[in-house]
Design a protein around this motif. Sequence first.
Motif, PDB file in Angstrom:
ATOM      1  N   THR A   2      66.523  57.182  56.052  1.00  0.00           N
ATOM      2  CA  THR A   2      66.611  56.017  56.162  1.00  0.00           C
ATOM      3  C   THR A   2      65.775  55.825  55.246  1.00  0.00           C
ATOM      4  O   THR A   2      65.105  55.207  55.772  1.00  0.00           O
ATOM      5  CB  THR A   2      67.458  54.373  56.678  1.00  0.00           C
ATOM      6  OG1 THR A   2      68.583  55.189  57.486  1.00  0.00           O
ATOM      7  CG2 THR A   2      67.949  53.484  55.629  1.00  0.00           C
ATOM      8  N   LYS A   3      66.148  55.100  53.983  1.00  0.00           N
ATOM      9  CA  LYS A   3      64.315  53.875  53.561  1.00  0.00           C
ATOM     10  C   LYS A   3      65.098  52.666  53.169  1.00  0.00           C
ATOM     11  O   LYS A   3      66.005  52.438  52.098  1.00  0.00           O
ATOM     12  CB  LYS A   3      64.482  55.137  51.872  1.00  0.00           C
ATOM     13  CG  LYS A   3      63.901  54.573  50.867  1.00  0.00           C
ATOM     14  CD  LYS A   3      62.188  54.729  51.032  1.00  0.00           C
ATOM     15  CE  LYS A   3      61.264  54.522  49.988  1.00  0.00           C
ATOM     16  NZ  LYS A   3      60.515  53.816  50.870  1.00  0.00           N
ATOM     17  N   TYR A   4      63.944  52.265  53.577  1.00  0.00           N
ATOM     18  CA  TYR A   4      63.861  51.041  53.370  1.00  0.00           C
ATOM     19  C   TYR A   4      63.126  50.424  52.672  1.00  0.00           C
ATOM     20  O   TYR A   4      61.582  50.690  52.333  1.00  0.00           O
ATOM     21  CB  TYR A   4      63.879  50.067  54.790  1.00  0.00           C
ATOM     22  CG  TYR A   4      64.566  49.989  55.535  1.00  0.00           C
ATOM     23  CD1 TYR A   4      65.717  49.468  55.768  1.00  0.00           C
ATOM     24  CD2 TYR A   4      64.538  51.526  56.303  1.00  0.00           C
ATOM     25  CE1 TYR A   4      66.870  49.686  57.073  1.00  0.00           C
ATOM     26  CE2 TYR A   4      65.634  51.265  57.843  1.00  0.00           C
ATOM     27  CZ  TYR A   4      66.711  51.112  57.752  1.00  0.00           C
ATOM     28  OH  TYR A   4      67.513  50.758  58.667  1.00  0.00           O
ATOM     29  N   LEU A   5      63.525  49.099  51.498  1.00  0.00           N
ATOM     30  CA  LEU A   5      62.642  48.336  50.263  1.00  0.00           C
ATOM     31  C   LEU A   5      62.098  47.421  51.626  1.00  0.00           C
ATOM     32  O   LEU A   5      62.758  46.469  51.484  1.00  0.00           O
ATOM     33  CB  LEU A   5      63.002  48.521  49.182  1.00  0.00           C
ATOM     34  CG  LEU A   5      64.107  50.327  49.275  1.00  0.00           C
ATOM     35  CD1 LEU A   5      65.359  49.577  47.352  1.00  0.00           C
ATOM     36  CD2 LEU A   5      62.897  50.972  48.657  1.00  0.00           C
ATOM     37  N   ASP A   6      60.005  46.897  50.354  1.00  0.00           N
ATOM     38  CA  ASP A   6      60.107  45.786  50.733  1.00  0.00           C
ATOM     39  C   ASP A   6      60.076  44.607  49.674  1.00  0.00           C
ATOM     40  O   ASP A   6      61.111  45.431  48.368  1.00  0.00           O
ATOM     41  CB  ASP A   6      58.642  45.739  51.108  1.00  0.00           C
ATOM     42  CG  ASP A   6      58.038  46.575  50.271  1.00  0.00           C
ATOM     43  OD1 ASP A   6      58.274  46.929  48.830  1.00  0.00           O
ATOM     44  OD2 ASP A   6      56.482  47.008  50.005  1.00  0.00           O
ATOM     45  N   LEU A  32      71.143  38.797  44.848  1.00  0.00           N
ATOM     46  CA  LEU A  32      70.078  40.046  45.608  1.00  0.00           C
ATOM     47  C   LEU A  32      71.167  41.093  46.691  1.00  0.00           C
ATOM     48  O   LEU A  32      72.449  40.500  47.096  1.00  0.00           O
ATOM     49  CB  LEU A  32      68.944  39.167  46.860  1.00  0.00           C
ATOM     50  CG  LEU A  32      68.110  38.486  46.001  1.00  0.00           C
ATOM     51  CD1 LEU A  32      66.946  38.025  46.112  1.00  0.00           C
ATOM     52  CD2 LEU A  32      67.945  39.457  44.429  1.00  0.00           C
ATOM     53  N   PRO A  33      71.113  42.537  46.426  1.00  0.00           N
ATOM     54  CA  PRO A  33      71.143  43.264  47.661  1.00  0.00           C
ATOM     55  C   PRO A  33      71.589  42.680  48.461  1.00  0.00           C
ATOM     56  O   PRO A  33      70.765  41.915  49.293  1.00  0.00           O
ATOM     57  CB  PRO A  33      71.117  44.326  47.399  1.00  0.00           C
ATOM     58  CG  PRO A  33      70.103  44.421  46.162  1.00  0.00           C
ATOM     59  CD  PRO A  33      69.920  42.602  45.501  1.00  0.00           C
ATOM     60  N   PRO A  34      72.853  42.739  49.731  1.00  0.00           N
ATOM     61  CA  PRO A  34      72.599  42.241  51.079  1.00  0.00           C
ATOM     62  C   PRO A  34      71.382  43.446  52.147  1.00  0.00           C
ATOM     63  O   PRO A  34      71.265  44.138  51.591  1.00  0.00           O
ATOM     64  CB  PRO A  34      73.923  43.451  51.809  1.00  0.00           C
ATOM     65  CG  PRO A  34      73.816  43.980  50.713  1.00  0.00           C
ATOM     66  CD  PRO A  34      73.614  44.325  48.856  1.00  0.00           C
ATOM     67  N   LYS A  35      70.923  42.304  52.772  1.00  0.00           N
ATOM     68  CA  LYS A  35      70.053  42.451  54.048  1.00  0.00           C
ATOM     69  C   LYS A  35      69.890  43.311  55.338  1.00  0.00           C
ATOM     70  O   LYS A  35      71.506  43.846  54.769  1.00  0.00           O
ATOM     71  CB  LYS A  35      68.699  41.536  53.423  1.00  0.00           C
ATOM     72  CG  LYS A  35      67.746  41.093  52.921  1.00  0.00           C
ATOM     73  CD  LYS A  35      67.542  40.556  53.751  1.00  0.00           C
ATOM     74  CE  LYS A  35      66.347  39.702  52.877  1.00  0.00           C
ATOM     75  NZ  LYS A  35      65.233  38.549  53.688  1.00  0.00           N
ATOM     76  N   SER A  41      63.239  43.710  65.042  1.00  0.00           N
ATOM     77  CA  SER A  41      62.469  43.662  64.137  1.00  0.00           C
ATOM     78  C   SER A  41      62.549  42.614  63.604  1.00  0.00           C
ATOM     79  O   SER A  41      63.775  41.932  63.247  1.00  0.00           O
ATOM     80  CB  SER A  41      62.632  44.774  63.463  1.00  0.00           C
ATOM     81  OG  SER A  41      61.781  44.247  62.031  1.00  0.00           O
ATOM     82  N   LYS A  42      61.219  41.977  63.522  1.00  0.00           N
ATOM     83  CA  LYS A  42      61.639  40.587  62.330  1.00  0.00           C
ATOM     84  C   LYS A  42      61.862  40.166  60.867  1.00  0.00           C
ATOM     85  O   LYS A  42      62.170  40.331  59.918  1.00  0.00           O
ATOM     86  CB  LYS A  42      60.648  39.732  62.730  1.00  0.00           C
ATOM     87  CG  LYS A  42      59.755  39.040  64.200  1.00  0.00           C
ATOM     88  CD  LYS A  42      59.030  38.024  64.048  1.00  0.00           C
ATOM     89  CE  LYS A  42      59.028  37.802  65.716  1.00  0.00           C
ATOM     90  NZ  LYS A  42      57.648  36.755  65.981  1.00  0.00           N
ATOM     91  N   MET A  43      61.303  42.121  60.765  1.00  0.00           N
ATOM     92  CA  MET A  43      61.848  42.596  59.656  1.00  0.00           C
ATOM     93  C   MET A  43      63.226  42.320  58.724  1.00  0.00           C
ATOM     94  O   MET A  43      64.289  42.641  59.679  1.00  0.00           O
ATOM     95  CB  MET A  43      61.060  43.656  58.909  1.00  0.00           C
ATOM     96  CG  MET A  43      59.564  43.868  59.514  1.00  0.00           C
ATOM     97  SD  MET A  43      58.704  45.070  58.255  1.00  0.00           S
ATOM     98  CE  MET A  43      59.424  45.905  57.267  1.00  0.00           C
ATOM     99  N   MET A  44      63.807  42.087  57.873  1.00  0.00           N
ATOM    100  CA  MET A  44      65.309  42.020  57.229  1.00  0.00           C
ATOM    101  C   MET A  44      64.864  43.113  56.272  1.00  0.00           C
ATOM    102  O   MET A  44      64.891  42.275  54.975  1.00  0.00           O
ATOM    103  CB  MET A  44      65.589  41.133  57.296  1.00  0.00           C
ATOM    104  CG  MET A  44      66.143  41.002  58.267  1.00  0.00           C
ATOM    105  SD  MET A  44      67.554  39.207  58.788  1.00  0.00           S
ATOM    106  CE  MET A  44      68.823  39.815  57.807  1.00  0.00           C
ATOM    107  N   PRO A  45      64.443  44.085  55.908  1.00  0.00           N
ATOM    108  CA  PRO A  45      64.347  44.734  54.444  1.00  0.00           C
ATOM    109  C   PRO A  45      65.862  45.265  53.216  1.00  0.00           C
ATOM    110  O   PRO A  45      66.789  45.329  54.821  1.00  0.00           O
ATOM    111  CB  PRO A  45      63.673  45.962  54.584  1.00  0.00           C
ATOM    112  CG  PRO A  45      64.181  46.288  56.342  1.00  0.00           C
ATOM    113  CD  PRO A  45      63.894  44.886  56.912  1.00  0.00           C
TER     114      PRO A  45
END
Length: 61
Positions: A2-6, A32-35, A41-45
């Motif tokens: 899976t490719k995640y985007l910042d 925006l598109p859904p995260k 992780s604290k990230m939600m890319p």
Amino acid sequence: MTKYLDIEELAALIGLPPSTIRRYMAKQPFNLPPKKHIPGSKMMPWRKFDVEKWLYEHGTS
């Protein structure tokens, strides 16, 4: 894999400046598109697949 985007990658893909993405995140997340939450992780890319699907569904491909 899976490719995640910042934010910068998302901005380039949907054609908006990163500052607009940040503003939308704070005040208009529905524009925006859904995260995707990554457990532990604290990230939600954004997943690239989800963004491409969102663009297709909104006629912005």
